[in-house]
Design an enzyme around this catalytic site. Structure first.
Site, PDB file in Angstrom:
ATOM      1  N   ASP B 147      80.966  43.494  36.614  1.00  0.00           N
ATOM      2  CA  ASP B 147      81.455  42.601  35.563  1.00  0.00           C
ATOM      3  C   ASP B 147      81.912  43.454  34.382  1.00  0.00           C
ATOM      4  O   ASP B 147      81.092  44.020  33.668  1.00  0.00           O
ATOM      5  CB  ASP B 147      80.347  41.635  35.107  1.00  0.00           C
ATOM      6  CG  ASP B 147      80.029  40.582  36.163  1.00  0.00           C
ATOM      7  OD1 ASP B 147      80.250  40.844  37.367  1.00  0.00           O
ATOM      8  OD2 ASP B 147      79.537  39.498  35.782  1.00  0.00           O
ATOM      9  N   LYS B 212      86.280  35.870  34.179  1.00  0.00           N
ATOM     10  CA  LYS B 212      85.006  35.349  33.664  1.00  0.00           C
ATOM     11  C   LYS B 212      85.153  35.069  32.185  1.00  0.00           C
ATOM     12  O   LYS B 212      85.855  35.804  31.479  1.00  0.00           O
ATOM     13  CB  LYS B 212      83.927  36.396  33.949  1.00  0.00           C
ATOM     14  CG  LYS B 212      82.553  36.122  33.383  1.00  0.00           C
ATOM     15  CD  LYS B 212      81.562  37.198  33.847  1.00  0.00           C
ATOM     16  CE  LYS B 212      80.240  37.091  33.089  1.00  0.00           C
ATOM     17  NZ  LYS B 212      79.291  38.166  33.452  1.00  0.00           N
ATOM     18  N   LYS B 248      84.416  32.581  36.906  1.00  0.00           N
ATOM     19  CA  LYS B 248      82.998  32.572  36.555  1.00  0.00           C
ATOM     20  C   LYS B 248      82.818  32.211  35.088  1.00  0.00           C
ATOM     21  O   LYS B 248      83.059  33.043  34.220  1.00  0.00           O
ATOM     22  CB  LYS B 248      82.370  33.946  36.837  1.00  0.00           C
ATOM     23  CG  LYS B 248      80.906  34.051  36.407  1.00  0.00           C
ATOM     24  CD  LYS B 248      80.313  35.404  36.749  1.00  0.00           C
ATOM     25  CE  LYS B 248      78.906  35.556  36.164  1.00  0.00           C
ATOM     26  NZ  LYS B 248      78.342  36.896  36.385  1.00  0.00           N
TER      27      LYS B 248
END
Lengths: 500, 316
Positions: B147, B212, B248
């Site tokens: 991430d 995300k 996400k």
């Protein structure tokens, strides 16, 4: 058997191109609203504060358009019943009109609060009787109706401030009001609230397919201890409406409905001295420019035409889209249509409910068939409609020309006609090239263009980057064959008073 | 600098199209009115649980805490024998220094993947070489997913190419590991900027990668609004290029009801193919026990006290 129009799926991409799947992987379970609508088997007329059967004892049946089952028997008023109603309203007028505004306001506040108390019950009744999705009757019709009573309750004791310069603000007398079937309770509120706030008394006729919430509202009038005769409700079809219009005691007729009936009423009232406001049909243009925020515009176009199954006089039934983005817009619209949920209006997840009546369904089918015949291309998403009841799938027409019937006549159903334009002036010309002039929508990121179009479009309401937004404080009404007079705001009040 | 930024931004915005904030909020408000009952609810709750990236991102994290998190991730419901009532979550999400501990706890072939934040999370304010080294270290220690945070400073000063090139560099450093690109929406502020940043990332990513919303370290995190803008961008990118990127939302999703509403947005925007944890994730921790609580309520008809469910995470 009337055959459904042939389906033609618009294939913009080759089969190998990426496709989104809107399938049944996560199918929602039925989620019906379960509140008791508290409907009676029989409803009478409200005259002089009491429920009375029609003099001749006639009745008609109100059905649920979602399954064609009978809901209740409703009294059918004729001329004599209408005369009784006018007599009662005339008797009530002197006291009601001389009541201090603050006292009239109290009654209106009471009506608003009682309606809010029974909001779920009224929402279910409205959905059962009219076929609109419970999500809309719950989140729009009933709260909006209450809001109109609250708003006008506030004006009742401030009428001289509503009209600066006027020394006396006088009510008209007995007002005859005829309301349509698309927003039965909300239109009742639009009509009753300003009439009562200004001190008039009322004879109200609901539409024959949707009388039940008005008759339930009659119970609220009694509960609020509104003086007898101030509001009288007579139910029935066209003949009853004609009697309401023709009665000599009417000081004003307020009508919302079709342009065709509006013409009859205008003829009938000509030369009688009766004041008249008409809120009639529309064929609104929703104008989509190539710089618009597309996803939100698509959402607005969908809301503009499929809200209440398109049974909306200000529905955005013509989409004018700038040529350069036409393919893109059509692709996005068809995609969005596939996630619309059509079906049981009482299900909380339903987006598009039942068509209000078999008669209206037949009219929609007629016009859609005419569209196909005249050469427009039809798209309907795959969706299973309930077998009983009146339903019509959300429908798009592409390749529509300005001369097609589906571009000129009000369909009053979930049918969107898509036309294209190249320049701003062409958009304005096409938008105004209609007998109607009720509403329009403009979708663009450019503020100056919004301002230009808001003055050039001959429509009572122009929405910018949104659609179907209403507020009791905002006047609503049309140009040309969409009628005259305004409802809501100070302009709406002005149509119920004489100033001196 | 601001004139350059404005011009670059306007040019890019013109290409990807603007977003109307009022319209977005109106659209997402409708998701909240969907009524999910019975079987549909159970399906949605289990689906949401299978999409959770169970997260702990704190300075006080220890191998012991991470081991507890991993055990919870493998078997969210401790009274669950055969894994029938709740599936394992999608991944655990930890700092790079905790990846090895997570690998030890989960074993080499775990159904639960290991995600590691990297690239000087949460600010990203470190030299690119340092950030890339961190990515390689995390992957080397056994991370399945990285991430990363985008360079918001570069984005806000109009250096879009630099933002994209850095994403490409991180993507290459990931090797086999999947990449999730954190836009940190609260620092981009407008929906227009979120849409633009989404496209910068989408055009650099491989199938199986994600975009995300947030780090969870700023004042506002995932909302239905920024989730929608990003889903719309993913859809547009997919229809134009055929490359399917995942999504996400992270931070602030604490209740089952919220999670279901986010999933309805996915169902109605991207369709069935995105209703899987290979394409949609929740960055959350306390959400998991609320999902379990609602599942247990659907099973038994009664709400259990919070202490009936094992606690291995803290709020995020």
């Amino acid at each position: 058997m009337p055959s459904a129009p042939a389906r033609s799926v618009r294939r913009r991409r080759t089969p190998t191109a990426p496709e989104l799947i809107f399938g049944n992987l996560w199918e929602f379970d039925p989620s019906p609203e379960t509140a008791d609508p508290k409907l009676k088997a029989q409803y009478d007329l409200l005259i002089d504060g009491r429920f009375v059967p029609a003099r001749r004892g006639a009745r008609f049946t109100s059905i649920n358009p979602a399954n064609e089952k009978a809901l209740a028997e409703v009294a059918l008023a004729d001329e004599s019943d209408v005369a009784d109603a006018y007599a009662a309203a005339a008797r009530a007028f002197p006291r009601w009109s001389r009541l201090p505004g603050s006292e009239r306001g109290k009654y209106l506040f009471r009506l608003a609060r009682l309606l809010q108390d029974r909001a779920r019950e009224f929402a279910v009744a409205e959905t059962l009787d009219g076929g609109k999705p419970i999500r809309e009757s719950r989140d729009f019709d009933v709260p909006m109706a209450a809001a109109h009573f609250f708003y006008h309750a506030g004006w009742a004791d401030k009428l001289t401030y509503a009209f600066p310069g006027a020394r006396h603000v006088q009510p008209l007398g007995v007002v005859g009001q005829i309301i349509p079937w698309n927003f039965p309770l909300l239109m009742l509120a639009w009509k009753l609230a300003p009439a009562l706030a200004t001190g008039n008394t009322v004879v109200l006729k609901p539409a024959e397919t949707t009388s039940l919430t008005a008759l339930k509202f009659a119970e609220i009038l009694q509960e609020a201890e509104l003086p007898p005769g101030v509001v009288n409700i007579v139910t029935g079809a066209g003949a009853t409406g004609a009697a309401v219009v023709a009665h000599p005691q009417a000081a004003k007729i307020a009508f919302t409905g079709s342009t065709e009936v509006g013409r009859h009423i205008m003829r009938a009232t000509a030369g009688t001295g009766k004041r008249l406001t008409l809120e009639l049909g529309g064929k609104a243009a929703n104008i989509l420019f190539d710089d618009a925020p597309l996803d939100q515009a698509i959402e607005g176009v969908i809301n503009g035409i499929f809200f209440n199954q398109g049974h909306v006089c200000c529905a955005g039934s013509r989409l004018l889209v700038q040529e350069g983005i036409a393919d893109e817009v059509v692709a996005r619209l068809t995609l969005r249509l596939r996630s619309l949920r059509v079906g049981d209006p009482l299900d909380k997840n339903t987006d598009v409910g039942a068509i209000n009546s078999g008669e209206q369904l037949a009219r929609i089918k007629r016009l859609v068939a005419a569209g196909v015949r005249e050469g427009a291309t039809l798209y309907q998403p795959p969706c299973a409609l309930p077998r009983k009841g009146f339903y019509f799938p959300p429908t798009l027409f592409t390749g529509v020309q300005q001369s097609h019937r589906i571009a000129r006549e009000e369909i009053f159903g979930p049918v969107l006609s898509i036309l294209t334009f190249r320049t701003v002036d062409e958009a304005i010309e096409k938008a105004n090239n209609t007998a109607y002039g009720l509403s329009a929508g403009v979708w663009t990121d450019k503020g100056s263009r919004i301002l230009k179009l808001s003055t050039e479009l001959k429509a009572g309401v122009v929405w910018a980057n949104t659609y179907n937004k209403f507020d009791p404080a905002s006047p609503f009404g049309g140009y040309k064959e969409s009628g005259f007079g305004r409802e809501g705001g100070r302009h709406g009040l002005a149509d119920y008073v004489t100033l001196s | 600098m601001s004139a350059v930024r404005t011009l670059a931004f306007r040019r890019f915005l013109h290409e990807v199209g603007p977003v109307d904030a009022v319209g977005v909020e109106e659209r997402v408000a409708k998701y909240g009115t969907r009524s999910i009952k019975r079987q549909a609810k159970v399906f949605g709750l289990k689906l949401a649980a299978s999409m959770v990236d169970l997260t702990t991102l704190e300075g006080k994290d220890t191998p012991g805490k991470v081991a507890a998190l991993c055990a919870k991730a493998l078997r969210p419901d401790d009274r669950d024998d055969g894994g029938m009532s709740c599936p394992p979550v999608a991944a655990v999400c930890v700092y790079p220094s905790m990846v090895a501990a997570a690998r030890r706890a989960l074993g080499p072939r775990s159904p639960v993947r290991i995600a590691s934040v990297a690239t000087a999370f949460p600010s990203g304010q470190a030299p690119l070489a340092t950030r890339l080294a961190e990515v390689r270290a995390a992957v080397g220690a056994g991370a399945d997913e990285i991430d990363m945070v985008i360079n918001r400073g570069a984005f806000l000063s109009g250096e879009f190419t630099r933002v994209g090139d850095e994403i490409s560099a991180v993507r290459d450093a990931c090797g086999q590991a999947a990449l999730k690109v954190i836009l940190e929406t609260s620092e981009l502020e407008t929906y227009d900027a979120i849409r633009a940043a989404s496209f910068i990332a989408l055009r650099r990513l491989r199938p199986g990668d994600f975009i995300k919303t947030s780090t969870g370290k700023t004042s506002s995190n995932a909302t239905l609004g920024n989730n929608q803008v990003m889903l719309d961008a993913i859809r547009d990118h997919y229809l134009a290029s055929g490359v399917a990127i995942g999504m996400k939302p992270a931070g602030g999703i604490r209740t089952a009801k919220q999670a279901l509403t986010f999933l309805i947005a996915v169902k109605e925007t991207l369709g069935d193919a995105w209703l899987t944890n290979t394409r949609y994730r929740f960055g959350a921790s306390s959400l998991l026990n609320d999902l379990l609580r609602q599942l247990e309520k659907e099973r038994t008809g009664a709400y259990q006290a919070p202490y009936r469910f094992s606690e291995a995470t803290e709020s995020y």
